[in-house]
Design a protein around this motif. Structure first.
Motif, short mmCIF file in Angstrom:
data_model
loop_
_atom_site.label_atom_id
_atom_site.label_comp_id
_atom_site.label_asym_id
_atom_site.label_seq_id
_atom_site.Cartn_x
_atom_site.Cartn_y
_atom_site.Cartn_z
N LEU A 1 44.40 45.04 32.25
CA LEU A 1 44.75 44.78 33.65
C LEU A 1 45.53 43.48 33.76
O LEU A 1 46.59 43.42 34.39
N TRP A 2 45.00 42.44 33.14
CA TRP A 2 45.67 41.14 33.22
C TRP A 2 47.05 41.19 32.57
O TRP A 2 47.99 40.58 33.07
N LYS A 3 47.17 41.94 31.47
CA LYS A 3 48.48 42.08 30.82
C LYS A 3 49.46 42.79 31.75
O LYS A 3 50.64 42.45 31.79
N SER A 4 48.97 43.75 32.53
CA SER A 4 49.86 44.47 33.45
C SER A 4 50.46 43.54 34.51
O SER A 4 51.48 43.84 35.09
N TYR A 5 49.81 42.40 34.72
CA TYR A 5 50.34 41.39 35.65
C TYR A 5 51.14 40.31 34.93
O TYR A 5 51.57 39.34 35.54
N GLY A 6 51.31 40.45 33.61
CA GLY A 6 52.16 39.53 32.86
C GLY A 6 51.43 38.48 32.05
O GLY A 6 52.07 37.66 31.41
N LEU A 7 50.11 38.50 32.04
CA LEU A 7 49.36 37.52 31.27
C LEU A 7 49.30 37.97 29.81
O LEU A 7 48.81 39.05 29.51
N LEU A 8 49.82 37.14 28.91
CA LEU A 8 49.93 37.54 27.51
C LEU A 8 48.91 36.89 26.58
O LEU A 8 48.80 37.28 25.42
#
Length: 146
Positions: A104-111
């Protein structure tokens, strides 16, 4: 300097946990750094980001989630961390929910994520003395707990 290197290493460890071992499959994901830019699988991070400063491309944005993988060895303070649905503290659940939300966090750009093996001050800041025991290290001999 040692503290900063430790934080960087834990950030990269969390990165690897998500990208390399995601969903139980070992992938061929790799991270490289060229000058001041980060690359994932040979592609600069945030390649299409057109922010007004022009500085996002090549960064490795991360979130400091120190309590994402912690446990409290002091049974008299685990009541601080009780889950509302079970009224119990469960360190394995805490870690699994942390890992489970990475997509989920990756889908918002958090890598990347910064985690800590010392746990920080998870409750009421830093009281003296600190009652909870949230370290992954045995202070008597410096060993890492299993």
């Amino acid at each position: 300097l040692f503290f900063q290197l430790g934080i960087m290493m834990l950030t990269l460890l969390a990165f690897l946990c998500y990208f390399v071992f995601h969903e139980g499959v070992v992938s061929k994901t790799y991270l490289t750094i060229e000058k001041t830019n980060f690359y994932i699988n040979g592609t600069i991070t945030y390649p299409h980001c057109q922010d007004w400063t022009g500085t996002t491309k090549g960064l490795l944005l991360n979130s400091r989630m120190i309590q994402g993988v912690f446990d409290d060895a002091n049974q008299s303070t685990t009541h601080y961390w009780l889950y509302p649905d079970t009224k119990e503290w469960n360190a394995t659940r805490n870690t699994m929910e942390f890992i489970g939300n990475m997509s989920l966090w990756k889908s918002y750009g958090l890598l990347a994520f910064t985690v800590g093996l010392e746990g920080g001050g998870p409750g009421e800041g830093y009281p003296d003395p600190q009652p909870w025991i949230v370290s992954a290290f045995n202070y008597a001999n410096g060993d890492l707990y299993p």
